[in-house]
Design an enzyme around this catalytic site. Structure first.
Site, PDB file in Angstrom:
ATOM      1  N   LYS A 193       0.838  -1.206   0.000  1.00 38.31           N
ATOM      2  CA  LYS A 193       0.000   0.000   0.000  1.00 38.31           C
ATOM      3  C   LYS A 193       0.875   1.259   0.000  1.00 38.31           C
ATOM      4  O   LYS A 193       2.077   1.194   0.295  1.00 38.31           O
ATOM      5  CB  LYS A 193      -0.894  -0.012   1.249  1.00 38.31           C
ATOM      6  N   TYR A 211      14.948  30.695   6.904  1.00 37.00           N
ATOM      7  CA  TYR A 211      13.825  31.481   7.436  1.00 37.00           C
ATOM      8  C   TYR A 211      13.840  31.520   8.966  1.00 37.00           C
ATOM      9  O   TYR A 211      13.999  30.490   9.621  1.00 37.00           O
ATOM     10  CB  TYR A 211      12.502  30.870   6.983  1.00 37.00           C
TER      11      TYR A 211
END
Ligand SMILES: *Cc1c(COP(=O)(O)O)cnc(C)c1O
Length: 399
Positions: free
Chosen positions: A47, A277
Site C-alpha cells: 500500500k 527562514y
C-alpha cells in the site's frame, strides 16, 4: 570559441536528486522474513506506493522472492496491480461506500469486510454473477477497522447465509495488532486470545477458513504464535525495524531506500551569518555553508532540523529551518576536521549528499530523520514525494 564557452564547466548528468530503491535488498528481506514464518504464507504489503518505494517494482520483486500474497489498503491500489498484469492473490481492506467493489470482484481481488461492506459486496457479486472472496475482519482491540466482538456473531451468520446462496466465500478471518512493536505489553496476548475466539465462532458457524491472519512486521519478528496461516508484512520488506531498540542490521534486514541529492552551493560566510527562514541558526565563526536541494516539498519533514546529511564521508546536521525546496548544512569553521578541502571554495559543489541509506560505511539512517522529526521510519519513507524520482537497482538477471 569565445571565452564564455571556454569557462563552462563540464556538465554532469548524474541525477540531481533521487530515491534509490535497492530491489535486491527487498528480495533479501522477503526471503529472510518468509523463511521465519514458513509454512505460514507471506503477504507483502505494498500500500501507499509500497511505503514510497514504488508499488509495481516492489510487488514484482516480492513475488520473485516468494511472497504468496500482495496486500493493499485500497481497492484502487489493488486494481493498479491487476492493471500491471499481476494476477496472483491480492487483498484490499479499507473501503468506503464509494469503493468499486464490482471492479474488485471482477478482477479477482479479495476483500476485507468489517460489517457494512457486506451488503455492498453482495450486491456487486449478484450483478456480476460471480461470488466475492472475503476476509472477515474482527477488531480485537485496536479500535479502528473491524467488527466489534458484540457484532461478530451476527456478521458471521449473515456472511455464511450469503455464502450458502453462492454470492460469496468466506476465505479468511483477520485482525490487526495495536502494540506489537512493544513486545513486553500484555495487550498483544489479549488480542491474540480474542482472535482465536473470533476464529472459533466463524468456524463453528460453518466457515471453511483458509487464511487466519493478524501479524504485521513487529509481530512477525517477535511473536511466532501470531503467525497463524499468513503474516502481512510491510515495513520489514523495506528493510526497516519496527522496534525502538533493534536496528535493521540486528534483525538481518537491509534498508532499501537511499535518499540523496547533490550539494547545490558551497559558500563561505562570516561569523554572525544567519541561516534560513527565521534566522534561527547563526554561525558563531567564519564558516562554510552547504546548500542541500531537498525540502519539505520533497517530503523531508520541515520540523527535522538537525537531521543528518552525509557529504564526502562526513555527516553534518541540518542547521536552520528546512524550507520547501532546500536546507543548509554547516561544514564547520574553515579548515576544521572532516572537511579537508574547505580551503578550496566550492570544493563540495556537486558532491553526493546522502540523507539516509542502508547504513553501510556509517552513513545516516532513516531512523535519525524520524527522530529529528518526532515520528517513525514508516512515515519518513512513505512521504518522500513524487518530486523525487525513484531509481531502481535491479535484481540480477534471472532472479
Ligand atoms: C499496513 C498494514 C500492515 C503492515 O504493517 P507493517 O507494520 O508495516 O508490517 C498489515 N496489516 C494491515 C491491516 C495494515 O494496514
Amino acid at each position: 570559441m569565445n571565452s564564455t564557452q571556454d569557462r563552462q564547466p563540464a556538465r554532469d548528468f548524474a541525477p540531481e536528486r533521487q530515491a534509490i530503491i535497492d530491489l535486491p535488498a527487498i528480495f533479501h528481506n522477503v526471503r529472510c522474513l518468509r523463511s521465519m514464518v514458513a509454512p505460514a504464507k507471506f503477504m507483502a504489503v505494498v500500500k501507499a506506493d509500497a511505503y514510497g518505494h514504488g508499488m509495481l517494482p516492489v510487488a514484482r520483486t516480492a513475488l520473485a522472492a516468494g511472497a504468496d500474497w500482495l496486500g493493499t489498503a485500497h481497492v484502487s491500489e489493488a486494481l493498479q496491480l491487476r492493471g500491471a498484469g499481476l494476477d496472483g492473490p491480492v487483498l484490499a481492506w479499507l473501503h468506503t461506500p464509494s469503493t468499486d467493489f464490482g471492479a474488485a470482484i471482477a478482477q479477482g481481488i479479495d476483500l476485507g469486510c468489517s460489517g457494512w461492506e457486506l451488503e455492498h459486496i453482495v450486491a456487486a457479486a449478484r450483478e456480476l454473477e460471480r461470488p466475492a472472496r472475503i476476509h472477515l475482519k474482527i477488531d480485537t482491540g485496536l479500535g479502528r477497522n473491524g467488527s466489534s466482538m458484540a457484532d461478530w456473531d451476527d456478521l458471521v451468520s449473515r456472511a455464511i447465509a450469503f455464502q450458502d446462496d453462492g454470492l460469496l466465500r468466506v476465505v479468511g478471518v483477520f485482525s490487526h495488532l495495536a502494540v506489537a512493536d512493544e513486545p513486553h505489553r500484555p495487550e498483544t496476548d489479549q488480542q491474540l486470545e480474542c482472535f482465536r475466539q473470533a476464529v472459533a465462532i466463524a468456524e463453528d458457524a460453518g466457515a471453511d477458513l483458509q487464511l487466519r491472519h493478524i501479524a504485521n512486521t513487529p509481530a512477525t519478528l517477535s511473536r511466532p504464535d501470531s503467525h497463524f496461516d499468513m503474516v502481512r508484512v510491510g515495513l520489514g520488506i523495506y528493510g526497516l525495524s519496527p522496534f525502538d531498540d533493534q536496528t535493521s542490521a540486528a534483525l538481518g534486514l537491509r534498508p532499501a531506500m537511499t535518499l540523496q541529492t547533490r550539494v547545490a552551493l558551497c559558500k563561505d560566510v562570516p561569523a554572525g551569518q544567519g541561516v534560513s527562514y527565521g534566522l534561527h541558526y547563526v554561525a558563531d565563526a567564519p564558516t562554510t555553508l552547504g546548500l542541500i536541494p531537498l525540502g519539505y516539498a520533497d517530503g523531508v519533514p520541515r520540523v527535522a532540523t538537525g537531521g543528518p546529511v552525509r557529504v564526502n564521508g562526513t555527516t553534518y546536521p541540518v542547521v536552520g529551518r528546512i524550507a520547501m525546496d532546500q536546507m543548509v548544512i554547516d561544514f564547520g569553521p574553515r579548515g576544521r576536521d572532516g572537511f579537508a578541502d574547505a580551503e578550496v571554495p566550492g570544493s563540495a559543489l556537486g558532491a553526493a549528499a546522502v540523507l539516509f541509506g542502508n547504513g553501510d560505511d556509517g552513513g545516516p539512517l532513516v531512523e535519525q530523520w524520524a527522530e529529528a522529526a518526532g515520528t517513525i521510519n514508516y512515515e519518513v519513507v512513505t512521504r518522500i514525494s513524487q518530486r523525487v524520482p525513484r531509481t531502481y537497482i535491479d535484481l540480477p538477471e534471472g532472479a
